[in-house]
Design a protein around this motif. Structure first.
Motif, PDB file in Angstrom:
ATOM      1  N   ASP A  72       0.443  -0.995  -0.003  1.00  9.02           N
ATOM      2  CA  ASP A  72       0.084   0.331  -0.147  1.00  9.02           C
ATOM      3  C   ASP A  72       0.901   1.288   0.163  1.00  9.02           C
ATOM      4  O   ASP A  72       0.612   2.002  -0.959  1.00  9.02           O
ATOM      5  N   PHE A  73       1.922   1.332   0.508  1.00 13.27           N
ATOM      6  CA  PHE A  73       2.735   2.822   1.232  1.00 13.27           C
ATOM      7  C   PHE A  73       3.579   2.554  -0.786  1.00 13.27           C
ATOM      8  O   PHE A  73       3.634   3.479  -1.042  1.00 13.27           O
ATOM      9  N   LEU A  74       3.394   1.739  -1.461  1.00 16.65           N
ATOM     10  CA  LEU A  74       3.705   2.073  -2.988  1.00 16.65           C
ATOM     11  C   LEU A  74       2.334   2.833  -4.123  1.00 16.65           C
ATOM     12  O   LEU A  74       2.788   3.571  -4.137  1.00 16.65           O
ATOM     13  N   LEU A  75       1.137   1.534  -3.629  1.00 16.96           N
ATOM     14  CA  LEU A  75       0.253   2.632  -4.792  1.00 16.96           C
ATOM     15  C   LEU A  75      -0.175   3.399  -4.228  1.00 16.96           C
ATOM     16  O   LEU A  75      -1.097   4.060  -4.924  1.00 16.96           O
ATOM     17  N   ASN A  76       0.108   4.022  -3.109  1.00 13.76           N
ATOM     18  CA  ASN A  76      -0.281   5.318  -2.892  1.00 13.76           C
ATOM     19  C   ASN A  76       0.408   6.182  -3.416  1.00 13.76           C
ATOM     20  O   ASN A  76       0.495   7.569  -3.325  1.00 13.76           O
ATOM     21  N   LEU A  78      -6.930  -9.857   8.043  1.00 15.08           N
ATOM     22  CA  LEU A  78      -4.999 -10.286   7.741  1.00 15.08           C
ATOM     23  C   LEU A  78      -6.004  -9.062   5.968  1.00 15.08           C
ATOM     24  O   LEU A  78      -4.475  -9.493   5.061  1.00 15.08           O
ATOM     25  N   LEU A  79      -6.804  -8.498   6.155  1.00 15.75           N
ATOM     26  CA  LEU A  79      -7.153  -7.904   4.927  1.00 15.75           C
ATOM     27  C   LEU A  79      -5.944  -6.597   3.796  1.00 15.75           C
ATOM     28  O   LEU A  79      -5.171  -5.853   5.426  1.00 15.75           O
ATOM     29  N   PRO A  80      -5.346  -6.523   2.615  1.00 10.94           N
ATOM     30  CA  PRO A  80      -4.355  -5.479   2.657  1.00 10.94           C
ATOM     31  C   PRO A  80      -5.438  -4.374   2.652  1.00 10.94           C
ATOM     32  O   PRO A  80      -7.072  -3.958   3.266  1.00 10.94           O
ATOM     33  N   HIS A  81      -4.533  -3.182   2.981  1.00 10.38           N
ATOM     34  CA  HIS A  81      -4.856  -1.569   2.195  1.00 10.38           C
ATOM     35  C   HIS A  81      -5.247  -1.046   1.286  1.00 10.38           C
ATOM     36  O   HIS A  81      -4.364  -1.081   0.079  1.00 10.38           O
ATOM     37  N   SER A 111       3.922 -13.813  -7.137  1.00 10.91           N
ATOM     38  CA  SER A 111       3.310 -12.312  -6.401  1.00 10.91           C
ATOM     39  C   SER A 111       3.677 -10.981  -7.207  1.00 10.91           C
ATOM     40  O   SER A 111       4.086 -10.016  -6.461  1.00 10.91           O
ATOM     41  N   VAL A 112       3.281 -10.721  -8.680  1.00 15.02           N
ATOM     42  CA  VAL A 112       3.434  -9.127  -9.075  1.00 15.02           C
ATOM     43  C   VAL A 112       1.796  -9.214  -8.410  1.00 15.02           C
ATOM     44  O   VAL A 112       1.032  -9.552  -8.785  1.00 15.02           O
ATOM     45  N   VAL A 113       1.974  -7.405  -8.114  1.00 16.04           N
ATOM     46  CA  VAL A 113       0.950  -7.057  -7.470  1.00 16.04           C
ATOM     47  C   VAL A 113      -0.332  -7.074  -8.774  1.00 16.04           C
ATOM     48  O   VAL A 113       0.191  -6.342  -9.689  1.00 16.04           O
ATOM     49  N   GLY A 152      -5.165  -4.034  -6.039  1.00 14.59           N
ATOM     50  CA  GLY A 152      -4.233  -3.692  -4.442  1.00 14.59           C
ATOM     51  C   GLY A 152      -3.745  -4.131  -4.447  1.00 14.59           C
ATOM     52  O   GLY A 152      -2.853  -4.389  -3.053  1.00 14.59           O
ATOM     53  N   TYR A 153      -3.485  -5.533  -4.084  1.00 11.77           N
ATOM     54  CA  TYR A 153      -2.569  -6.920  -3.916  1.00 11.77           C
ATOM     55  C   TYR A 153      -1.978  -8.117  -5.163  1.00 11.77           C
ATOM     56  O   TYR A 153      -2.482  -7.764  -5.964  1.00 11.77           O
TER      57      TYR A 153
END
Length: 313
Positions: A70-74, A193-196, A305-307, A312-313
């Motif tokens: 999330d710190f990247l996608l934001n 355990l959800l992503p942001h 594991s490519v987003v 968002g994950y």
């Protein structure tokens, strides 16, 4: 090939040494050592400043040094290149250990017994059997599925919710908005355990807590969040605790980290606080995974594991 490394809050020299040993044919530099940004092909990062990666015009892949992205996608200036996150058995096992531990701590009323010990009180409290306690997991990705199966082995009545339908042996699964309400209505311990993502931000709020039953085997619901801090509304968690909508919580993540001084979470007698270390994998396990993905890319094979930026994950 030149690699840029950034590890906010970590021992960067340790990471530099490890990657240099494993990738002797690559030049690896910390962000503050880079004077030729056009030569950077890969970035291995943990929480760089927004816009920092846009300085590398020839970037090919961004590797997150953890499960979260999330710190990247934001970052509005994030380069349009593949983002790879860590999905590793070491990380997965550590997360499941945390989830099982926290469920047991609340199930077996460990906080009460700690207070009894400090007060010199010899008192027994009756505990329900694991099979009487309904654990609902929000998020059935790799981490959620592993935690669900391990909780099931412990004897808990386990179910899980995901954005899209999943089929798991021995685990009841729910999906979509109506499925979420169905699961919440029969959950004693809610594990997140959800992503942001934009859809999950603020999801753990007062309205959601009101959907949890208060007549279960524990005498009320418990919240465990080891996903992302932005998924919870801490003001609502405290209000829910005051109103009896929650009787306990284990929080590993927070809206702002470190948790601010003076937050009532620090001193609440029924909250267990940990410093975002539920699944803190070893440097060795993380670097092994990242190097494996880099070598797949350089050999022309698909990385793992490519987003998917759309979800968002």
């Amino acid at each position: 090939m030149t690699i840029a490394l950034y590890t906010k809050g970590w021992n960067q020299n340790q990471w530099l040494d490890r990657f240099r040993q494993m990738l002797p044919n690559h030049v690896i530099r910390s962000f503050d050592e880079i004077d030729d940004p056009e030569n950077i092909r890969y970035a291995m990062v943990w929480k760089p400043e927004p816009g920092a990666l846009a300085l590398f015009p020839n970037l090919e892949v961004i590797f997150s040094l953890g499960a979260g992205v999330d710190f990247l996608l934001n970052d509005p200036d994030l380069p349009a290149v593949p983002v790879v996150r860590v999905v590793d058995t070491d990380l997965t096992n550590r997360m499941s250990e945390y989830v099982v531990l926290q469920c047991l701590l609340h199930h077996r009323r460990s906080l009460s017994y700690m207070r009894f010990q400090q007060a010199g009180i010899w008192m027994d409290r009756e505990d329900a059997a694991a099979k009487e306690i309904r654990v609902g997991l929000l998020g059935l990705g790799v981490l959620g599925q592993d935690a669900a199966h391990k909780l099931s082995v412990m004897g808990y009545d386990v179910m899980g919710w995901s954005r899209s339908p999943k089929t798991l042996d021995g685990i009841r699964s729910f999906a979509g908005e109506h499925g979420l309400d169905d699961m919440l209505s029969q959950t004693d311990i809610l594990v997140c355990l959800l992503p942001h993502t934009p859809e999950t931000e603020g999801m753990l709020n007062l309205d959601l807590f009101k959907k949890l039953p208060r007549d279960g085997a524990l005498g009320g619901p418990v919240l465990i969040n080891a996903g992302r801090g932005k998924v919870q509304v801490e003001r609502d968690i405290m209000e829910a605790m005051d109103e009896g909508l929650l009787i306990g919580a284990s929080l590993d993540v927070f809206e702002e980290e470190p948790l601010r001084d003076g937050s009532p979470i620090w001193s609440h007698p029924n909250i267990i606080l940990t410093p975002h270390n539920a699944a803190a994998s070893s440097a060795g396990a993380l670097t092994d995974y990242v190097v494996k993905q880099l070598k797949l890319h350089e050999s022309g094979k698909p990385m793992e594991s490519v987003v998917d930026r759309a979800v968002g994950y």
